[in-house]
Design a protein around this motif. Structure first.
Motif, mmCIF file in Angstrom:
data_model
loop_
_atom_site.group_PDB
_atom_site.id
_atom_site.type_symbol
_atom_site.label_atom_id
_atom_site.label_comp_id
_atom_site.label_asym_id
_atom_site.label_seq_id
_atom_site.Cartn_x
_atom_site.Cartn_y
_atom_site.Cartn_z
ATOM 1 N N SER A 192 22.237 -26.082 27.045
ATOM 2 C CA SER A 192 21.998 -24.822 27.025
ATOM 3 C C SER A 192 23.295 -24.952 26.087
ATOM 4 C CB SER A 192 22.099 -24.560 28.500
ATOM 5 O OG SER A 192 23.841 -24.703 29.116
ATOM 6 N N LYS A 194 25.922 -24.185 27.808
ATOM 7 C CA LYS A 194 27.274 -23.318 28.631
ATOM 8 C C LYS A 194 28.244 -24.728 29.304
ATOM 9 C CE LYS A 194 24.434 -19.836 28.681
ATOM 10 N NZ LYS A 194 25.178 -18.810 28.367
ATOM 11 N N PHE A 196 31.437 -24.162 31.857
ATOM 12 C CA PHE A 196 32.336 -23.700 33.319
ATOM 13 C C PHE A 196 33.068 -23.932 34.212
ATOM 14 C CE2 PHE A 196 27.593 -23.401 32.736
ATOM 15 C CZ PHE A 196 26.943 -21.911 33.282
ATOM 16 N N ASP A 208 32.462 -18.956 33.771
ATOM 17 C CA ASP A 208 31.569 -19.244 32.820
ATOM 18 C C ASP A 208 32.607 -19.279 31.436
ATOM 19 O OD1 ASP A 208 30.508 -18.903 29.941
ATOM 20 O OD2 ASP A 208 27.893 -18.416 30.660
ATOM 21 N N SER A 210 31.747 -20.540 27.938
ATOM 22 C CA SER A 210 31.332 -21.346 27.466
ATOM 23 C C SER A 210 31.728 -20.502 25.602
ATOM 24 C CB SER A 210 29.929 -20.494 26.494
ATOM 25 O OG SER A 210 28.924 -21.138 28.005
#
Length: 262
Positions: A192, A194, A196, A208, A210
């Motif tokens: 993804s 992303k 965390f 989060d 990102s």
């Protein structure tokens, strides 16, 4: 031998026989962009390639009485597994089914199934996790022994304290993670893009961050690719280098499923 959705295709109890016209080995098609330059012969080499979806053909002989069951097993798709290597499988889609009958009233049928592997590569069934201490400014981490295809959905997690964290694959793919304090974990999901930060030892949830992560590589993503042992190409693995500016009791985890071309 092979099984579809957990049912063996060479199956005496159902009278199924996997026939010789079966073509279960992947034919890989590398999709490359061609860049031509005026006054220069040929095309520019070295542009990144992607692997197209793979099509396989299975031919199963069946009594007509069990043909409907065979068709139902393939259905619209599912999971194809290699029974000789029980830890390896791949998701597939069914593209077509063609029966050819023999004998009185087609009592015996050769059923040909054309299937497609959308993700191209076979994967381990279970995830593995490799943990390595970050005991120096640069640490080499070997993962996914035996791989023959890139892993583009691994999860990278660093436990602090550490600063200026960068993880680089042997292909040149890389990801930069945010600084992490003692008692924190920074986690990056390659699939993804992303990231965390958590204050507990978990592989889900967290804050989060990102926007504090950067990644890239020859194909524009972070991925773990096969590295060959010089002089012995049978020894393959993913080779990562983890660098930090400072570290104290830190470690890195790499979690995912190995990928294979066959």
């Amino acid at each position: 031998m092979y099984s579809v959705n957990g049912v063996p295709l060479d199956n005496p109890s159902l009278g199924w026989i996997l026939r010789a016209p079966t073509k279960p080995l992947s034919t890989l098609s590398y999709e490359r962009a061609s860049l031509a330059s005026g006054g220069r012969d040929g095309v520019v080499a070295g542009l990144p390639a992607t692997t197209g979806p793979v099509s396989l053909r299975f031919v199963v002989q069946s009594a007509r009485a069990n043909l409907e069951t065979l068709i139902a097993v393939f259905g619209a798709g599912g999971t194809l597994a290699l029974t000789a290597s029980s830890g390896r499988q791949v998701e597939f889609e069914t593209l077509s089914h063609t029966p050819e009958g023999f004998g009185p009233a087609d009592a015996v049928v050769d059923a040909t199934f054309l299937i497609r592997l959308p993700g191209a590569f076979w994967r381990d069934i279970t995830q593995s996790t490799k943990t390595s201490p970050l005991a120096a400014a640069s640490v080499a981490v070997s993962v996914f022994g035996g791989i023959s295809a890139p892993v583009a959905d691994a999860v990278i997690r660093v436990q602090g304290a550490a600063t200026a964290i960068q993880v680089t694959d042997s292909s040149g793919a890389w990801v930069v993670l945010p600084n992490v304090a003692a008692g924190q974990w920074a986690r990056f999901d390659s699939a993804s893009g992303k990231a965390f930060v958590t204050t507990s030892d978990t592989w889900s949830g967290g804050t989060d961050v990102s926007g504090q992560v950067d990644f890239g590589g020859p194909r524009g993503v972070f991925e773990i690719t096969p590295a060959l042992t010089p002089g012995n190409p049978t020894l393959r693995f993913g080779q990562l280098t983890v660098t930090t500016a400072s570290r104290n009791g830190a470690s890195v985890d790499v979690r995912g499923k190995a990928a294979y071309v066959l």
